[in-house]
Design a protein around this motif. Structure first.
Motif, short mmCIF file in Angstrom:
data_model
loop_
_atom_site.label_atom_id
_atom_site.label_comp_id
_atom_site.label_asym_id
_atom_site.label_seq_id
_atom_site.Cartn_x
_atom_site.Cartn_y
_atom_site.Cartn_z
N LEU A 206 0.84 -1.20 0.00
CA LEU A 206 0.00 0.00 0.00
C LEU A 206 0.87 1.25 0.00
O LEU A 206 0.58 2.23 -0.70
CB LEU A 206 -0.91 -0.01 1.23
N GLU A 210 0.80 4.07 -2.87
CA GLU A 210 0.50 5.48 -2.58
C GLU A 210 1.50 6.38 -3.30
O GLU A 210 1.13 7.41 -3.88
CB GLU A 210 0.58 5.74 -1.07
N LEU A 213 0.86 6.39 -7.02
CA LEU A 213 -0.31 7.22 -7.34
C LEU A 213 0.06 8.70 -7.31
O LEU A 213 -0.29 9.46 -8.23
CB LEU A 213 -1.43 6.92 -6.34
N CYS A 263 -6.06 -1.52 -0.38
CA CYS A 263 -5.10 -1.65 -1.48
C CYS A 263 -5.82 -1.80 -2.82
O CYS A 263 -5.42 -1.21 -3.82
CB CYS A 263 -4.19 -2.86 -1.23
N ASP A 265 -8.77 -0.61 -3.56
CA ASP A 265 -9.33 0.70 -3.88
C ASP A 265 -8.26 1.61 -4.49
O ASP A 265 -8.50 2.28 -5.49
CB ASP A 265 -9.90 1.32 -2.60
N ARG A 266 -7.06 1.64 -3.88
CA ARG A 266 -5.97 2.46 -4.41
C ARG A 266 -5.52 1.98 -5.79
O ARG A 266 -5.17 2.78 -6.66
CB ARG A 266 -4.79 2.45 -3.45
N LYS A 269 -7.95 3.22 -8.31
CA LYS A 269 -7.76 4.66 -8.51
C LYS A 269 -6.56 4.93 -9.42
O LYS A 269 -6.58 5.84 -10.25
CB LYS A 269 -7.57 5.36 -7.17
N THR A 270 -5.50 4.15 -9.24
CA THR A 270 -4.31 4.33 -10.07
C THR A 270 -4.60 3.97 -11.52
O THR A 270 -4.19 4.67 -12.44
CB THR A 270 -3.14 3.47 -9.52
#
Length: 985
Positions: A206, A210, A213, A263, A265-266, A269-270
């Motif tokens: 994660l 981050e 991203l 993770c 969700d991220r 998003k990426t």
């Protein structure tokens, strides 16, 4: 403010400002407000929010006060601006340590650094970017993340500046750090992918994600906003071409990451951010995007329309890919001119790539896949249909999530591709239609859903299929029988078919088939399924809204439809649905007008209850107001029976002291106006509502120029005129003083259009009440008089000035004399001299008057000064005759048989115009205007005869010789024309 002594005091007050006790909170806020402009205050705040040992809430508040201070006091020209010395200290302190442990506070610090950077970077803060670049290289995870977070917010803020000099600075910044940003992103991306493949712990994965991203967010801003011609930069194009491979890697990662964790969700998003980079770049640099067209289409089509995407794609990603395809298909930069030779080489190149990609097999596969896969109603949708039918209809017609929902996105893509390649795709869709002829087995749910999807496509492509589908025949042989299948499983098709007909109504639907459709609508409005009934109501609205709608065809079904629509309105519970059904009812009432009267009793009784229930739903109340507008128009004078409900509704909607007026005012004013226009007589309650008008006219002077040209204020003036026509004496006695004061204050401040609106009210008051009207608007008339004497330069304003003056002179001579006397004192002139100047200006500016009625009024007014032995009036005799002959040319018509002239402005009680079926019947106000016209000299006095009588009287005063001398002052051509008009007298 001394830092050491002040810190503890500020800290204590900030602590009090976080209290829930208002007795503690309010004084603390007041104290902080006073300190905002004190030197050193923001340095104290910086020390407080960077001290990690203090209470989180206190630090949070310190950050917020610091951020607001940047907005108010950082600019050099701001009142109480911070000193350059303090700002320099603050800038250095902000980037000393990127070690904030609390995420929310770290984000706020990053945002406030970006705010300062917007104003100071790079000139006053050249060290910011180098410091950030160095800080994102450190090994400490927390410091690296916070520096990267700040780097993103600074880049985002600088990229948003639009002045040419700022753009140039950002281009220089982008070219200087782009290579580093790419390396940073690649490093974090590789680290993340390696950790996923080696099944690293979730926290580490994660953390890497981050950073990936954030670094991608930086690259997005640099790529999209940092280059004038990005296709000429190898690093930029290298990054963009590499996106597709990275996207594949990240999509594959989704197989390894669970579906219900942070993770995941991220990760999504990426993935979406990758697609945003492509979409933004395409939007801002379509020509630079040309080398990416082929790869973008191949990638998007493979993941969305083939098996490649199975198991790795998700809804938002599919939407983004479809948006990418749609933007490439529709992009004007890629469409050559009709004459290919006029197109740029770049456009031709892009068009060539598109044509090479969109082959017949590819287009066919996309079309079939859209219809047979994406158009199918899903299990979730069918469940929602059963459990929440109203929610289903709202979602289908575009709820809040419409922009990012898959269904509307697929439908828009289908429409755009079908429009662009209709010659290729029309046979494909026609073939799909032909395979579905005849009824479908109700036990085969899949077949029903396939037919629903195909019918959806035929409806969406209605305009493109105009020449290829005999819709009238298809309606009779296929669609109408399907509407009659009453089985519960057939309801998706009943709903789709009636929707489909609605799409074709304005495209191709024979008028003779309307009664058959109305019969079907009546049956479907009684369907057991609520969704079918709501969709049927929508199609009914489209039908009655259509250009070819005929009232005579509709009337036999009116009572049944209106009753069923009313029942539907009572049954539905959601605000959106009630609004929708109300709009349908309003549309029906509007089209049939007075024919609705026998059927509205139930609706009239229900609306007060609905109004009460919708107290918290202003948009529903707007729909009720719209319905009432059409109801009042349909009921005419009978609308007086609604006053117990109607007038309080108008009162609330137009009261600017009531919060709902923000939503209700426009419709409330319209309802007020139609109520007046259809009112048979004034009532005390109707008169009392006018108290709401004064605040509407009392606008701040800075707003007047714009506001008075707005539709709302135009409606206000129509309302005032409506009261004057309805009950001039009672209305003017009650409100004229206040109106006159408002107008007196408005006239010097407002636009020419505003002046005309105001003076039309005065003109109507004089027309309706020539005796008391001038007295009631006594303060306004000198303003008008001055405008005439000084030769108002705007023709439309001068025209209304002369109309007002003409009314006073013609219909209230004694008041005109007193006005002349008053103005003589003001201008320090004798009355006769001033009168001569008025007549001279009147004659000179007669061309400003374009309306024949006003020209005749001017002629009658000036002729009313005759007969006269006054030397000034005789001196202006030539001008008066010139105006009179000019008016005769405008108002006289010649009888070709008798060769005599007649005044076409004259009206009588027998001149009642016949109303055709297509025309709306006259309102009560129309009738009042007709009765007023029958008393108006413009419409009751023959100009021809009036001139003759005035000339004869003048001749009697002067004698034959004196009169002849007077006539010799008039141009011989004018005299000849006058004699021709006066033949027979």
């Amino acid at each position: 403010m001394d830092l050491n002594s002040a810190s503890s005091v500020v800290l204590q007050v900030l602590t009090q400002a976080t209290s829930q006790d208002t007795a503690v909170l309010k004084p603390a806020e007041e104290q902080l407000k006073q300190w905002e402009t004190q030197p050193g205050f923001y340095s104290v705040l910086l020390n407080i929010f960077t001290n990690h040992t203090l209470d989180i809430n206190v630090r949070w508040l310190a950050v917020l006060y610091f951020k607001h201070g940047i907005d108010r006091y950082w600019r050099r020209v701001a009142p109480h601006a911070l000193s350059e010395e303090e700002k320099s200290t603050l800038r250095a302190g902000l980037i000393t340590n990127f070690n904030e442990p609390i995420n929310q506070i770290a984000t706020q610090i990053a945002v406030l650094i970006a705010k300062v950077a917007r104003l100071d970077c790079p000139r006053q803060w050249p060290e910011l970017i180098p410091t950030l670049v160095e800080s994102v290289k450190v090994q400490d995870d927390l410091r690296q993340h916070r520096a990267l977070l700040t780097f993103y917010h600074v880049t985002k803020t600088l990229a948003s500046k639009r002045l040419a000099a700022d753009r140039k600075l950002f281009y220089d910044l982008a070219s200087g750090i782009y290579n580093f940003a790419c390396s940073l992103w690649n490093h974090h991306t590789d680290t993340f992918l390696q950790q996923v493949s080696s099944a690293g712990n979730e926290a580490a994965v994660l953390s890497s994600l981050e950073r990936t991203l954030l670094s991608l967010k930086v690259l997005r801003k640099l790529t999209v906003n940092g280059f004038v011609e990005p296709h000429k930069n190898m690093e930029v194009m290298g990054f963009l071409h590499g996106i597709f491979e990275r996207l594949k890697q990240f999509l594959e990662c989704s197989r390894s990451i669970g579906t219900d964790n942070v993770c995941r969700d991220r990760l999504e998003k990426t993935i979406i951010l990758f697609t945003k980079v492509l979409l933004d770049f395409l939007d801002q640099h379509p020509i630079s995007f040309t080398p990416l067209i082929q790869r973008s289409l191949e990638f998007s089509v493979s993941y969305v329309f083939t098996e490649v995407g199975e198991g790795v794609t998700f809804e938002r990603f599919i939407v983004q890919c479809m948006n990418l395809i749609k933007m490439i298909v529709k992009n004007y930069a890629y469409k050559p001119s009709k004459n290919f030779e006029d197109s740029s080489p770049e456009t031709l190149e892009a068009h060539k790539i598109k044509m090479a990609f969109f082959t017949y097999p590819t287009l066919t596969e996309i079309c079939r896949r859209l219809v047979s896969h994406y158009f199918l109603l899903t299990e979730e949708e069918l469940t929602m249909w059963e459990e929440d039918p109203e929610g289903f209809t709202v979602e289908e017609t575009g709820g809040d999530s419409w922009k990012y929902s898959l269904r509307p996105c697929t439908e828009v893509l289908f429409i755009d591709i079908f429009h662009e390649y209709n010659q290729t795709l029309t046979p494909v869709l026609l073939e799909m239609m032909q395979t579905l002829e005849g009824p479908t087995n109700v036990e085969d749910m899949n077949a029903l859903l396939i037919k629903d999807a195909v019918y959806n496509a035929v409806g969406l492509a209605a305009f493109e299929l105009f020449d290829s589908v005999d819709f009238d025949q298809w309606f009779k042989t296929q669609l109408l029988p399907e509407l009659q299948v009453s089985h519960n499983r057939y309801k998706p098709l009943r709903r789709r078919v009636i929707w489909l007909i609605g799409q074709w109504i304005s495209v191709k639907f024979k008028s003779d088939l309307r009664p058959m459709l109305y019969e079907a609508i009546c049956n479907l409005l009684q369907d057991q399924d609520l969704v079918v009934r709501i969709e049927t109501a929508t199609t009914l609205k489209l039908t009655v809204d259509d250009f070819e709608f005929r009232t005579d065809q509709f009337l036999p079904y009116l009572e049944t439809m209106f009753t069923l629509l009313f029942q539907l309105l009572q049954q539905v519970t959601e605000c959106d649905t009630k609004m929708h059904v109300l709009h349908v009812l309003s549309c029906v009432i509007e089209r049939v007008n007075v024919q609705i009267r026998p059927y509205v009793g139930c609706l009239v009784q229900y609306l007060p209850l609905l109004w009460k229930q919708s107290e918290e739903h202003n948009m529903l109340r707007c729909a009720i107001l719209t319905t009432l507008i059409h109801l009042v128009q349909g009921l005419g004078a009978d609308s007086k029976n609604l006053y117990p409900f109607l007038l309080p509704v108008i009162q609330l909607s137009t009261d600017v002291s009531q919060p709902p007026h923000v939503y209700l005012l426009e419709d409330g004013l319209e309802l007020w106006l139609v109520t007046l226009e259809n009112s048979p007589c004034v009532t005390p309650e109707l008169l009392r509502i006018f108290q709401n008008m004064s605040p509407l006219l009392e606008l701040p002077s800075s707003c007047l120029a714009n506001e008075l040209s707005s539709e709302n204020l135009r409606t206000c003036f129509k309302i005032i005129n409506g009261y004057i026509f309805l009950s001039s004496t009672e209305f003017l006695q009650t409100y004229a003083a206040g109106l006159c004061q408002s107008f007196y204050e408005l006239l010097p401040e407002i636009t020419t259009e505003g002046q005309v609106q105001v003076l039309k009210v005065v003109e109507n008051a004089l027309k309706v009440n020539p005796v008391f009207g001038p007295q009631m608007f006594q303060r306004i008339l000198p303003y008008v008089f001055r405008g005439v004497i000084e030769g108002e330069r705007y023709p439309v304003v001068m025209s209304i000035y002369l109309a007002v003056m003409g009314r006073v002179l013609l219909q209230n001579t004694s008041f005109f004399s007193s006005l002349l006397n008053e103005m003589g004192h003001e201008f320090n002139q004798e009355m006769d001299q001033l009168l001569g100047n008025v007549i001279e200006m009147w004659v000179d500016r007669m061309d400003n008057i374009t309306q024949p009625e006003r020209k005749k009024l001017s002629a009658l007014a000036l002729l009313s000064l005759l007969p006269s032995d006054n030397s000034v009036i005789q001196d202006k005799f030539c001008g008066i005759i010139n105006i009179s002959v000019e008016a005769l040319h405008d108002v006289m018509t010649e009888d070709p048989e008798t060769r005599t002239y007649k005044d076409c402005m004259l009206m009588s009680h027998h001149d009642e115009p016949k109303v055709t079926e297509d025309e709306e019947p006259p309102t009560e106000q129309d009738k009042r205007k007709k009765m007023l016209a029958l008393k108006d000299p413009v419409h009751t006095v023959s100009l021809q005869q009036f001139i003759y009588e005035k000339l004869k009287a003048q001749q009697e005063i002067l004698g034959e010789q004196g009169f002849q001398s007077l006539m010799e002052t008039v141009d011989t051509e004018i005299v000849t024309q006058l004699q021709e008009f006066l033949q027979g007298f």
